[in-house]
Scaffold this active site. Structure first.
Site, mmCIF file in Angstrom:
data_model
loop_
_atom_site.group_PDB
_atom_site.id
_atom_site.type_symbol
_atom_site.label_atom_id
_atom_site.label_comp_id
_atom_site.label_asym_id
_atom_site.label_seq_id
_atom_site.Cartn_x
_atom_site.Cartn_y
_atom_site.Cartn_z
ATOM 1 C CG ASN A 65 -26.877 -14.029 -53.723
ATOM 2 O OD1 ASN A 65 -26.670 -14.906 -52.853
ATOM 3 N ND2 ASN A 65 -27.341 -12.935 -53.293
ATOM 4 C CG LEU A 103 -31.686 -14.668 -59.030
ATOM 5 C CD1 LEU A 103 -30.178 -14.809 -58.608
ATOM 6 C CD2 LEU A 103 -32.393 -15.644 -59.745
ATOM 7 C CD GLU A 119 -30.155 -14.051 -48.686
ATOM 8 O OE1 GLU A 119 -29.157 -14.005 -48.431
ATOM 9 O OE2 GLU A 119 -30.982 -14.553 -48.395
ATOM 10 C CB CYS A 120 -33.031 -18.149 -53.071
ATOM 11 S SG CYS A 120 -33.355 -19.991 -53.768
ATOM 12 N N GLY A 121 -35.497 -17.100 -54.144
ATOM 13 C CA GLY A 121 -36.646 -16.802 -54.700
ATOM 14 C C GLY A 121 -36.812 -15.284 -54.901
#
Length: 476
Positions: A449, A337, A333-335
């Site tokens: 994501n 990704l 997730e986020c970081g």
């Protein structure tokens, strides 16, 4: 068992400082304090844990629903002497405001008012908050008060039906460092122990803790029987023995260090309750994925701040890349990704190579790229669930994907729009409802994501997560 909510007139009024101060003061008095945070914030919950020694829980009505929020509160408040919920933004701000959470949990409210640059006008502000809704303001704490005389003028301006509990002085000299996503995370120890002790002493000196502890409108809170309420699983604090449980032997390696520390604690608990064993590892300092891991979970955080260190740990990046290419499960997730991309351009435009699982790069922007709640619809089966499932989460980041339309032809990716090489894009496994974009980038059994999904938003996520991992083990 007692509980209260710290609400503010607006963002930046001092909620977090006063919340941390009350927690530290109550702990210093020997009480067991259970922290909570209204909304999806990761950073405040980490600071709560730093002060209380207990994991703080997010209470988010939009993501998880009312029943889930109530059960989460009852579960973790049950063995505490007092529970403190830090509100979000101003008390009445937003559709799912602090006030809405107060109405759901029926808890007393302490209102924080920033007194800088005002005196008697503070009484009008308090009166406005008191009269705006039926919610009872049980007490008021003023922040940034210049002197005893200033406090007297503030206190005298408040009508007698509202208790003024005290204040924090303007010269407190207590500050939590900030950066682009907010306050500095607890994993970087932004508050020294001596400063926490100083804050606790200041609260004990200037705020009437006895009045807080004997508030006459605490509701009778009690834990409830184990089981399920509606579609939301109850927390039991231990592994659940269930016919649904795929296995108790699944080991999930969770990236946890200063670069990756944004996790909803409930997500980890729900995975454990479904039968998983959580193994922490550090992409910053470890050389490889932990032995015997069956899957990897890389949360968000600040990889851009530690990009150079991450980039230098080539053995870990090689381990991650090899894991993904072998078809073993990764969820990021986020970081996370960003870490799985080809590399990160930091705020100064300097490029740092990352694990290279996906054929795009990420770039830090000066302003926010995306912020807000997100509901997603799965377009296909994946580690998070089945086609057609709806999940909810929150998105907040300053980075964007760049250079994702090159070199895709030589990568092992499924592609859309193959006829137009200028518009090649990765396969995405979900759509964002009411947002007109697809996301959830997949490569073999890796899913990455930007959205932080709360596993409490759908009671099947944790079970699907483990079932997916087990299916991959069977195929191996």
């Amino acid at each position: 068992m007692r509980g209260l909510v710290i609400a503010g007139t607006h963002s930046g009024c001092g909620k977090t400082t006063i919340t941390l101060g009350l927690m530290a003061a109550l702990k210093k008095r020997g009480l067991k304090v259970q922290p909570f945070k209204a909304g999806p914030d990761f950073i405040d919950t980490g600071l709560h844990r730093l002060v209380t020694g207990r994991h703080s829980r997010n209470l988010d009505i939009w993501m998880c629903g009312q029943e889930y929020v109530k059960e989460c509160f009852y579960k973790y408040a049950a063995d505490a002497d007092i529970s403190i919920i830090e509100g979000v933004m101003g008390m009445y701000d937003g559709e799912h405001s602090t006030a809405k959470l107060v109405g759901l949990l029926k808890l007393p409210v302490i209102l924080v008012v920033d007194a800088y640059g005002m005196a008697e006008s503070a009484g009008a502000i308090v009166r406005g908050f008191v009269s705006y809704s039926p919610i009872r303001i049980a007490g008021v704490i003023f922040n940034r008060v210049a002197s005893d005389n200033h406090f007297k003028r503030l206190k005298d301006s408040v009508q007698e039906d509202v208790t003024v509990l005290g204040y924090l002085p303007r010269d407190l000299d207590f500050e939590i460092p900030h950066r682009h996503l907010g306050l500095t995370v607890a994993e970087e120890t932004p508050i020294a122990k001596e400063n926490i002790a100083k804050l606790a002493d200041t609260v004990l000196e200037h705020i009437d803790m006895e009045a807080i502890l004997v508030m006459d409108d605490y509701p009778p809170l009690h834990s409830r029987k184990n089981g399920h309420v509606g579609d939301y699983p109850r927390f039991t604090g231990a592994t659940v023995e269930s016919e649904q449980s795929p296995t108790s032997a699944i080991k999930i390696a969770v990236a946890y260090d200063k670069a990756f520390c944004f996790y909803y604690e409930d997500n980890l608990d729900l995975l454990k309750n479904a039968g998983a064993e959580i193994i922490a590892f550090s992409p910053l300092s470890d050389s490889a994925i932990p032995d015997k891991a069956d899957a990897i979970y890389i949360g968000g955080g600040y990889p851009e701040l530690y990009a150079e260190e991450l980039s230098k740990n080539t053995s870990m990046m090689k381990s991650i890349n090899g894991w993904a290419n072998s078809g073993k499960p990764i969820y990021a997730e986020c970081g996370g990704l960003m870490y799985l991309s080809k590399g990160i351009y930091d705020f100064n435009g300097k490029f740092f190579e990352m694990a290279g699982v996906f054929p795009f790069e990420t770039e830090m922007k000066k302003g926010r790229s995306h912020l807000g709640y997100r509901e997603i619809l799965l377009k296909e089966d994946c580690i998070l669930g089945k086609e057609g499932d709806k999940l909810k989460g929150h998105e907040f980041h300053y980075s964007e994907i760049v250079n994702n339309s090159y070199e895709l032809g030589v990568m092992s990716y499924e592609l859309k729009n193959k006829k137009d090489s200028k518009n090649l894009s990765l396969v995405t496994c979900y759509s964002l409802l009411n947002n007109n974009r697809d996301e959830g980038y997949t490569f073999k059994n890796t899913l990455a994501n930007y959205i932080h999904i709360h596993f409490g938003s759908n009671s099947e996520i944790a079970w699907n997560f483990l079932n997916h991992i087990m299916e991959q083990k069977w195929k191996a």
